[in-house]
Design an enzyme around this catalytic site. Structure first.
Site, PDB file in Angstrom:
ATOM      1  N   HIS A 154      -2.889   7.965   6.011  1.00  0.00           N
ATOM      2  CA  HIS A 154      -3.193   6.474   5.121  1.00  0.00           C
ATOM      3  C   HIS A 154      -4.395   6.269   5.875  1.00  0.00           C
ATOM      4  CE1 HIS A 154      -2.325   3.099   3.260  1.00  0.00           C
ATOM      5  NE2 HIS A 154      -1.817   2.415   4.691  1.00  0.00           N
ATOM      6  N   HIS A 169      -9.797   2.002   0.529  1.00  0.00           N
ATOM      7  CA  HIS A 169      -7.970   1.729   0.692  1.00  0.00           C
ATOM      8  C   HIS A 169      -8.918   1.421  -0.642  1.00  0.00           C
ATOM      9  CE1 HIS A 169      -4.505   1.690   0.893  1.00  0.00           C
ATOM     10  NE2 HIS A 169      -4.484   0.707   2.937  1.00  0.00           N
ATOM     11  N   CYS A 195       0.734  -1.139  -0.012  1.00  0.00           N
ATOM     12  CA  CYS A 195       0.341  -0.655  -0.002  1.00  0.00           C
ATOM     13  C   CYS A 195       0.938   1.665   0.528  1.00  0.00           C
ATOM     14  CB  CYS A 195      -1.463  -0.119   0.311  1.00  0.00           C
ATOM     15  SG  CYS A 195      -1.560  -2.142   1.118  1.00  0.00           S
TER      16      CYS A 195
END
Lengths: 395, 263
Positions: A290, A324, A162
Site C-alpha cells: 500500500h 495515491h 482507499c
C-alpha cells in the site's frame, strides 16, 4: 476460492494512458507526479494528474454525467480495446449476466465543490445545470458505465475509502460464486478534487515533495487520480492467464484516520488472502505494498509484512510514480500486479532514497526483471478498512 | 448450494417507526401510521471522543445495527457487515463544500474523515470491536437492493452470518433541493446461513423483471421518498408472517424478488 480469470484489463493514470505507457513508465521508473496546479488549489504539494481531462468529451447522450470522474472513467474504458472486450463478453454471456462493481471515494464531488462557488447570492441555491445523481453521487460512475454498456445485471459502487477498488473483487467473486452472474466488470475511478487535497493537508499527511514510500525521511503522500478496469471471468480449463487467487478483508476497529500501530488489521487481511488462496507466505514472489509514504501507514504495514513474510520477499510501492489514487488505488495496483506477472518484472519504488532501517524488508529501489508466479497487493483505508488481493499466473 | 438465508434479527428506525417490535402492528395495518421526525439516539457504545465527532449516519447505523444484533442474541464483534447507503453524511458534506467555496479552505481533520462513505462502517468497528470484513456500498435509489444482494451472496457463498445495515440521512439545503431525502431511515438485518431457533424467516433473493410491490397511503410515500425504505414491503410481509413473494425496487427496469417463509 475458485480462481477467477482477469481476461482483460487496463489502467490510466498520471504515468500513462493504457497498459503500454504504464508498463514503460514503471520499467523506466518515471514518475507522473508534478507540482500541483490543479484548479485554484494553493497548497504546496505534488499531484499525479491525468493530462487532458479538461478536453475529454463523453458521448453526447451521456452529457448529464459530465464531470471529472466520469471523464476519467470513459478515457480509461477507451484504452487497450477494453470497451470492445466488454462488448464481446456481453455477446457471450448476455447483458443480465455481467455485474458492474467499481470503487470510488471521490466520485464527482468536484462538480459540487464548483457548484458551491456559484450559489445564488440571495437564495443560496445551486446553479441550474447542477445534477447531483449523475455527478456527485457515489454511484454515478457505476451508473454511467452500466448504461454506457447497456447492461442489466447487478451494479454497485464500493466506497470504503482507499480499499474501495480492491474490495470490488470480493463483491464480484461472491456474486459469481453464487451464480447470480457469469462475469464482472470491476475496477476503480478516483479523481482530483478539493476535498481530498485540503482534507489530507488538514491531517498533515500531504508531502511538499513527491512522496517517498518507505523512506526514512518520508513525510506524507502525494494524491493522484486514476481509472483501472478488469473483466473477471471463470477460469477456462486450460488458460495461460492472470488469475485472482485469494482475497482477504478486515477492519482495524482502532481509529478513523490512523492505522492500527502494529498493523494488526493489515496482517489479518494478508493472512486471510493467503488462506483463501491455499498458499504459504513463501509462495509469494513480490508484494505490491500500500505504501502511501505517510509515517504511520508505512510503519504499520511494514511491521505487518515483516511479521508474516520476514525480510526476504521483494516488495515496493508504486505510489512514488502514480501518487495515491485513493478509491482507484486497489484497482490500479491489481492491474499493475497483473502486468508484473505478465511481463516478468517487479517495479522499483521511486523517489525513495534511504529505506527506513526500522522497516526491515527487501524494498526494491530498482525495477527487477524476473519471472514471477504470484503477487500480493495491499490496500488500506480510512475507517480502518483493509483488503489484500493475491494474483497469480497460471501457465 | 442452497440459495436461502435466515433472518435472525431486525432493526428499524425511521419517521414514525421507532424500532422493529413497535413497528410491526403498523406494517400489518393494525395501527395507523403517523409519520413523525426520526429521533436518532446518542451512540452510547462509542468512546467519548468518537461520540462527539459522529454525525447522523453513524448514530442511525449504530441504532439499527445493534437492535438487530441484540434481537438475534449475537455479539457484533464477530460479525462481518454490509453497509449500504445512497449517500454519505449530508450535513458534513455541506459544511466542507461551503468552506471550500470560501476564502478559508482549512477544513478540519474530523470533517475530512467524516466525508468518506465508510464513516459509519469505521465508527461501527471502533464501537463494536468488530475486525471482520465490511462491505460499504452505494447504488443511489437502489442502495437497499444492492446491499441485500451483497449480504445474501456473502451468506450463501462464504457460509457466514452477516449484518446488513441500509441507512439514509438527509442533506441540508442547497443540496436538499438536488437530492430531497426528507428524513433519516435505517434498517438492519442479521442474516444466517443456518436455520436456528432464533430464525424469524427464510428468504431467497433473485433478480427479476417484475413490477415492485407498493404499500398504501403514507407508508407508500415513505417507501418512495427514502431509498432504504424500499425494504418496507419485505418487512411488512415478515410482520404478517405470511408465506409469500415480494418484489422490491432495485435498478431501473430491474427488481428483486424475495421469497419469504416464516420460521
Amino acid at each position: 476460492m475458485n480462481p477467477l480469470w482477469l481476461s482483460h484489463f487496463t489502467a490510466t493514470s498520471s504515468i500513462g494512458r493504457g497498459l503500454d505507457q504504464t508498463l514503460s513508465a514503471l520499467k523506466e521508473q518515471r514518475s507522473g507526479l508534478s507540482p500541483c496546479t490543479f484548479d485554484t488549489v494553493d497548497l504546496k504539494t505534488f499531484v499525479g494528474e491525468v493530462a487532458g481531462l479538461d478536453y475529454v468529451n463523453l458521448p453526447t447522450q451521456f452529457s448529464e454525467y459530465d464531470c471529472r470522474n466520469n471523464r476519467l472513467a470513459w478515457l480509461g474504458l477507451m484504452q487497450d480495446g477494453f470497451d470492445e472486450s466488454v462488448r464481446a463478453a456481453i455477446k457471450k454471456y448476455g447483458r443480465q449476466r455481467i455485474g458492474v462493481f467499481l470503487g470510488t471515494s471521490t466520485s464527482g464531488i468536484f462538480q459540487t465543490e464548483l457548484a458551491y462557488r456559484y450559489r445564488d447570492p440571495e437564495t443560496g441555491t445551486l446553479p441550474a445545470g447542477f445534477v447531483y445523481r449523475t455527478t456527485h453521487n457515489t454511484y454515478s460512475v457505476v451508473d454511467f458505465v452500466h448504461r454506457y454498456f447497456d447492461l442489466s445485471g447487478p451494479a454497485v459502487a464500493v466506497s470504503s475509502a482507499c480499499s474501495s477498488s480492491a474490495k470490488v473483487f470480493s463483491s464480484a467473486r461472491r456474486m459469481m460464486e453464487a451464480g447470480l452472474i457469469d462475469a464482472a466488470l470491476v475496477g476503480g475511478v478516483d479523481s482530483l478534487c478539493l476535498t481530498t487535497l485540503y482534507g489530507f493537508s488538514s491531517l498533515g499527511l500531504l508531502s511538499e515533495q513527491p512522496c517517498r514510500p518507505y523512506d526514512a525521511e518520508r513525510n506524507g503522500l502525494s494524491i493522484g487520480e486514476a481509472a483501472a478496469f478488469a473483466l473477471l471471468e471463470k477460469a477456462p480449463q486450460s488458460c495461460d492467464g492472470i488469475m485472482l487467487l485469494g482475497i482477504g478483508e478486515s477492519s482495524d476497529a482502532y481509529h478513523m484516520s490512523s492505522p492500527h500501530p502494529e498493523g494488526l488489521g493489515a496482517k489479518i487481511a494478508m493472512q486471510d488472502a493467503l488462506t483463501m488462496a491455499g498458499l504459504a507466505p513463501s509462495d509469494i514472489d513480490y508484494i505490491n505494498l500500500h505504501g502511501t509514504a505517510t509515517p504511520s501507514n508505512d510503519a504499520a504495514e511494514g511491521l505487518a509484512v515483516h511479521a508474516l513474510f520476514g525480510q526476504d520477499t521483494p516488495c515496493s510501492s508504486i505510489k512514488g510514480a502514480t501518487g495515491h489514487t485513493l478509491g482507484a488505488a486497489g484497482g490500479i495496483e491489481a492491474v499493475i500486479s497483473a502486468l508484473s506477472l505478465q511481463h516478468g518484472f517487479m517495479p522499483g519504488g521511486i523517489n525513495t532514497k534511504q529505506i527506513d532501517p526500522a522497516l526491515n524488508l527487501d524494498y526494491l529501489l530498482q525495477s527487477r526483471e524476473q519471472k514471477i508466479q504470484r503477487v500480493l497487493s495491499n490496500s488500506f483505508g480510512f475507517g480502518g478498512t483493509n483488503c489484500t488481493l493475491i494474483l497469480g499466473r497460471i501457465a | 448450494m442452497k440459495l436461502a438465508a435466515y433472518i435472525e434479527g431486525i432493526g428499524l428506525l425511521g419517521p414514525g417507526l421507532a424500532n422493529w417490535p413497535d413497528s410491526q402492528s403498523i406494517l400489518k395495518g393494525q395501527t395507523p401510521y403517523s409519520p413523525q421526525k426520526t429521533l436518532l439516539p446518542a451512540p452510547a457504545l462509542l468512546p467519548a471522543a468518537e461520540r462527539r465527532r459522529s454525525g447522523a449516519p453513524v448514530k442511525l447505523a449504530l441504532a439499527v445495527g445493534l437492535e438487530a444484533i441484540q434481537a438475534a442474541g449475537l455479539d457484533a464483534a464477530n460479525l462481518p457487515a454490509v453497509f449500504s447507503s445512497s449517500g454519505g453524511d449530508g450535513e458534513n458534506c455541506h459544511a466542507i463544500c461551503e468552506m471550500l467555496a470560501s476564502n478559508d479552505r482549512q477544513i478540519s481533520p474530523t470533517r475530512f474523515h467524516n466525508s468518506v462513505h465508510n464513516t459509519a462502517a469505521g465508527y461501527w468497528s471502533i464501537a463494536t470491536g468488530a475486525m471482520a470484513s465490511s462491505s460499504v456500498l452505494c447504488a443511489f435509489d437502489a442502495s437497499f437492493g444492492a446491499g441485500l444482494l451483497e449480504a445474501f451472496a456473502q451468506v450463501i457463498v462464504d457460509h457466514t452470518r452477516t449484518v446488513l445495515l441500509a441507512c439514509d440521512t438527509p442533506y441540508p439545503e442547497p443540496l436538499f433541493s438536488a437530492r430531497p431525502i426528507p428524513d433519516a431511515f435505517g434498517i438492519a438485518l442479521v442474516l444466517s446461513p443456518m436455520k436456528t431457533p432464533r430464525a424469524l424467516a427464510e428468504i431467497s433473493v433473485a433478480l427479476s423483471d417484475d413490477v415492485a410491490d407498493r404499500l398504501d397511503g403514507e407508508l407508500e410515500k415513505l417507501r418512495v421518498a427514502i431509498p432504504a425504505a424500499r425494504s418496507l414491503p419485505m418487512l411488512s410481509a415478515i410482520a404478517m408472517r405470511k408465506n409469500g413473494r415480494v418484489v422490491l425496487d432495485y435498478l431501473d427496469h430491474k427488481t428483486l424478488t424475495v421469497v419469504i417463509s416464516p420460521c
